[in-house]
Enzyme design. Structure first.
Site, short mmCIF file in Angstrom:
data_model
loop_
_atom_site.label_atom_id
_atom_site.label_comp_id
_atom_site.label_asym_id
_atom_site.label_seq_id
_atom_site.Cartn_x
_atom_site.Cartn_y
_atom_site.Cartn_z
CG ASP A 13 -1.78 -1.24 1.31
OD1 ASP A 13 -2.41 -1.61 0.31
OD2 ASP A 13 -1.79 -1.87 2.39
CG HIS A 41 -2.27 -1.49 -8.46
ND1 HIS A 41 -1.74 -2.75 -8.56
CD2 HIS A 41 -2.75 -1.20 -9.68
CE1 HIS A 41 -1.88 -3.20 -9.79
NE2 HIS A 41 -2.51 -2.27 -10.50
#
Length: 430
Positions: A13, A41
């Site tokens: 992340d 993503h």
């Protein structure tokens, strides 16, 4: 043959998708080399958010080839849904190529993932229940089903039947759970394979031919170094190798063809799920960072744990992935804090200081972070386009991060948009 690897340097992340998308503008081929649809993503294009889990970020450039390499475990159902999602938003998947050597995630992998996690009770790892671990287990046990097998009706039928007999015995006898039906899985997943057939090829040939022809190739990692099964916070890790070395295994490209390794990190730290996190914040500052940074998992929706930037973690990532450049994201999230902290070392209960990340979780639990405190900044920096435009305090923070990690910062980001990623040094040399 310029090639660049993009790796996450924390617990995932970090904004890899954003940086990969940004670097894709100068690449001609973009490839995923490990993981599965457990990774997510988010890419922002003209203010519109796109959430991808399997398909490389380069898919938004129709003239570029997007590759799902042999090291990725592919859920055909999820992949077809992602292709449809892109089509609904006007994005074609015609440039997608899928390795015929990639392994397939099947319903029994997801079921086993759930049952294994439930059986752990309060010792859960925090898996996304996507079947990733069990699929990699089958791969290592040499009983996995590859994309090439999925496309061959006879081979797929034979291997699925054999595997399902074993898995169903496990479900019934070990977990007291209902068995899965062969026909339903066979018909559904064979059809998925036929839908994906036009994208399937030997992607190692495509990648090596591109590099030999002098084309620019970008390798996109999933998760992060600290989730690597060998170099991460084991056992609270993923089942593959997100480190840069994973590229050679997961793409079929030799190490001599890798030019640069870009480590992506945030100006703070976050992680989803259980596991050690030395700089984790539990106070109002942590809450502010989570809300301002929208720290909720792309795949799970779970709130992420957040903490201060940890240079011990980052130096570990630099060492095991051979980082040549750093992309520092989300500096804007720290705006408004009176002071900001960076962890520079750990201190054991006996007073000893260490600057490396311990392998032992017991040893790690005995460590407390040692912080260096820097002045914060109150200005809105989301429109800053050069380092000089940043407030002095933010500028000093960026420089200090580079000094502590020992890697050149090539880009810094002050927001999620493409236009908010600012270049200090081109990794492509253009």
């Amino acid at each position: 043959m310029p090639s660049v690897v993009v790796v996450g340097t924390q617990w995932g992340d970090e904004g890899k998708g954003k940086i990969t998308d940004f670097l894709s503008s100068n690449a001609e081929v973009i490839a995923r080399y490990q993981g599965g649809d457990n990774a997510g993503h988010t890419i922002v294009i003209d203010g519109k958010k796109f959430k991808l889990h399997l398909i490389p970020s380069g898919i938004f450039f129709p003239e570029k080839i997007s590759v799902i390499g042999n090291g990725v475990v592919v859920n055909p159902k999820s992949l077809i849904e992602e292709i449809a999602y892109l089509a609904e938003n006007g994005v074609s998947a015609n440039s997608l190529r899928i390795s015929d050597r990639a392994h397939v995630i099947l319903p029994y992998h997801k079921k086993l993932d759930f049952l294994q996690e439930e059986a752990k009770g309060d010792k859960k790892i925090g898996t996304t229940i996507k079947g990733i671990g069990p699929a990699y287990m089958d791969k290592a046990a040499r009983v996995g089903i590859r994309i090439a097998d999925l496309l061959d009706k006879e081979i797929f039928e034979e291997r699925l039947r054999t595997n399902l007999e074993v898995k169903n015995r496990e479900f019934v006898k070990m977990y007291d759970s209902e068995p899965l039906e062969f026909e339903e899985i066979f018909e559904e997943y064979y059809e998925y394979g036929q839908q994906l057939k036009k994208y399937v090829t030997d992607t190692s040939v495509i990648l090596n031919d591109a590099l030999d022809a002098g084309k620019r190739v970008l390798f996109e990692g999933a998760q992060g170094v600290m989730l690597d099964i060998d170099q991460g916070t084991y056992p609270f890790v993923t089942s593959s190798n997100p480190v840069a070395g994973g590229v050679t295994i997961g793409s079929g490209v030799g190490p001599s063809k890798i030019s640069k390794v870009v480590g992506v990190c945030k100006a703070y730290t976050s992680r989803v799920g259980d596991g050690p996190f030395p700089t984790e914040l539990f106070d109002e500052v942590g809450h502010q960072i989570r809300e301002v940074g929208h720290e909720y998992g792309t795949t799970t929706g779970r709130p992420r744990r957040v903490g201060w930037f940890d240079s011990v973690v980052m130096r570990h990532a630099k060492r095991v992935s051979g980082l040549t450049n750093l992309s520092l994201n989300s500096i804007d999230v720290l705006s408004g804090l009176e002071t900001v902290k960076i962890c520079v070392a750990y201190e054991r209960s006996n007073g000893e200081q260490i600057t490396h990340y311990p392998a032992s979780l017991k040893e790690l639990a005995d460590c407390k972070p040692i912080y260096e405190e820097l002045p914060g900044w109150s200005e809105d920096i989301t429109s800053c386009r050069t380092l000089e435009e940043l407030p002095e305090a933010a500028r000093n923070y960026v420089r200090r991060v580079g000094e502590l990690v020992g890697v050149r910062i090539s880009t810094f980001s002050v927001g999620p948009g493409r236009e908010q990623t600012n270049v200090l040094e081109s990794v492509w040399g253009v």
